[in-house]
Design a protein around this motif. Sequence first.
Motif, mmCIF file in Angstrom:
data_model
loop_
_atom_site.group_PDB
_atom_site.id
_atom_site.type_symbol
_atom_site.label_atom_id
_atom_site.label_comp_id
_atom_site.label_asym_id
_atom_site.label_seq_id
_atom_site.Cartn_x
_atom_site.Cartn_y
_atom_site.Cartn_z
ATOM 1 N N GLU A 220 0.830 -1.208 0.000
ATOM 2 C CA GLU A 220 0.000 0.000 0.000
ATOM 3 C C GLU A 220 0.866 1.260 0.000
ATOM 4 O O GLU A 220 0.575 2.224 -0.718
ATOM 5 N N SER A 221 1.934 1.268 0.808
ATOM 6 C CA SER A 221 2.816 2.440 0.821
ATOM 7 C C SER A 221 3.566 2.563 -0.502
ATOM 8 O O SER A 221 3.807 3.677 -0.989
ATOM 9 N N TYR B 259 1.172 4.116 -2.910
ATOM 10 C CA TYR B 259 1.008 5.552 -2.621
ATOM 11 C C TYR B 259 2.181 6.342 -3.194
ATOM 12 O O TYR B 259 1.998 7.400 -3.815
ATOM 13 N N LEU C 40 -3.158 6.600 -5.223
ATOM 14 C CA LEU C 40 -3.596 6.980 -3.884
ATOM 15 C C LEU C 40 -4.777 6.167 -3.396
ATOM 16 O O LEU C 40 -5.011 6.084 -2.181
ATOM 17 N N ASP C 41 -5.553 5.585 -4.291
ATOM 18 C CA ASP C 41 -6.752 4.858 -3.891
ATOM 19 C C ASP C 41 -6.578 3.340 -3.971
ATOM 20 O O ASP C 41 -7.559 2.595 -3.940
#
Length: 510
Positions: free
Chosen positions: A295-296, A299, A304-305
Amino acid sequence: MTFWIVSGAFALISALWIGWTLLRPRVDSEGPDALDLPVYRDQLKAVEKDLARGVVAEDEAERLRTEIKRRILEADKAGGAETRVAPRALSFGVAALGGVAVIGGAFLIYEAIGAPGYGDQPLSKRLADAEQARRDRPSQAEYEANIPPSPTPEIDPQYAELIEKLREAVVERPEELEGWVLLARNEAQLGNLPAAHTAQAKVIELKGDGATSQDYTSYAAMLIQAAGGVVSQEADRALNGALELDPKNPIARYYAGLMHLQTGRPDQAFAFWEPLLREGPPSAPWIPIIRARLESVAYMAGMLDYQLPPEAAMGANPHGAGGPSIEEMEAAQDMSEEDRQDMIQGMVDQLGRRMAEEGGPPSDWAKLIRAHGVLGNTERAGLIWSEAQRTFSSEADLAPIRQAAAFAGVEEVGPNGAGPSDEDIKAAAEMSPEDRETMIRSMVEQLGDRLATEGGPPRDWARMISSLGVLGEQDWAAAIWGEAQERFTDPEHLAIVREAAVAIGLEPAQ
């Protein structure tokens, strides 16, 4: 510095503009009513001229004079009213506060959401910088030079003597491949990672075009561990070699994603890791590492989603019973193919012993059958599949185990070595009547004994009825069918046995 000068100048100009607006003097002190007085006076003069020329009558002129004089009085009264102006000191205070708010607020906002000290970072420049960082990475030797020395492990003197002899042997016979393979493995086990990857490099050199993707992956893993977890240029080239030979190599893909993350390309790291996460399997040792970081990474790559896919259901141990841990995976990279197979075989045997003592869910049975299929233990996989068919009566439980049996090539194995499979029954149809009856009766009797003492899944009962039908034992088959109706209350299970009963005429077709 130029940025701060320009931004400071704009902030100061904005503050001065606000202050000048608050403090500038008023140009006109008279209100709009005071400006109307000259107009009214001109109107009075015009009335007198019109009266003299006879344009208006006397009474009309008097009425106009009265109305104009009334307006003059109202305008004069309004113009005499006092105009209230804010005190000068208060205006200075408001202007000062406005300036501080503009300048201070601008800097506070930039401090919170900006990047002080960084220049403009357009996409093309960031990609170029990442590629430059990849090319300019320190060498493997430079990375290793910065790694603090690890304590020397205590080893058995006899083992140490053997290792020393092995080191001398490869120097005396540098073209002997097996010696370098053993040296690479044992140096890695001792924690001598620089010596281990040097030996593994020699293994690849001696194999030449015969070097496998796993050889390159092992070499890359040794380099990365020796560099403290950093992917050096040499490790990068080794990973490329592994992926050229096997683009699906999962460990090479994991390390390739790590390399891109370390060199400023989270988008490329995501491209390697996200498919790995989706492909699984959930028990793979790289899955928890990727899941914790993806997830990071997404990002940083501008997604971002992004949301992680649902985590597959696993037991308390995320690697499954007997599954390899992350440390075991890393250790496996440093082993030869034979030792790696031995390690996997050991874990499989451990899982088999645990299941023999404690049992396990269908997922463990499926995992064990698949593992034996990978190792080429087809006979053992068939025995476990047979036992699973005797253990589980629900088709829902048997479904994942059946898939594993198909993977291992043993799906057609019957539930018991003594019981006839569908193929056994078909083969019996081609025998002479005497031989067929003898073979089937022997297997049926053994199967009947087992069902009477231990029970079994619906398919065993169905096979028993089918076999008795071939033998012409309708009464015996009817008795088995009657007992099955009492034993199986689940309609799905009973339907499996009913199909065999219908096939031999015990039940009408529905």
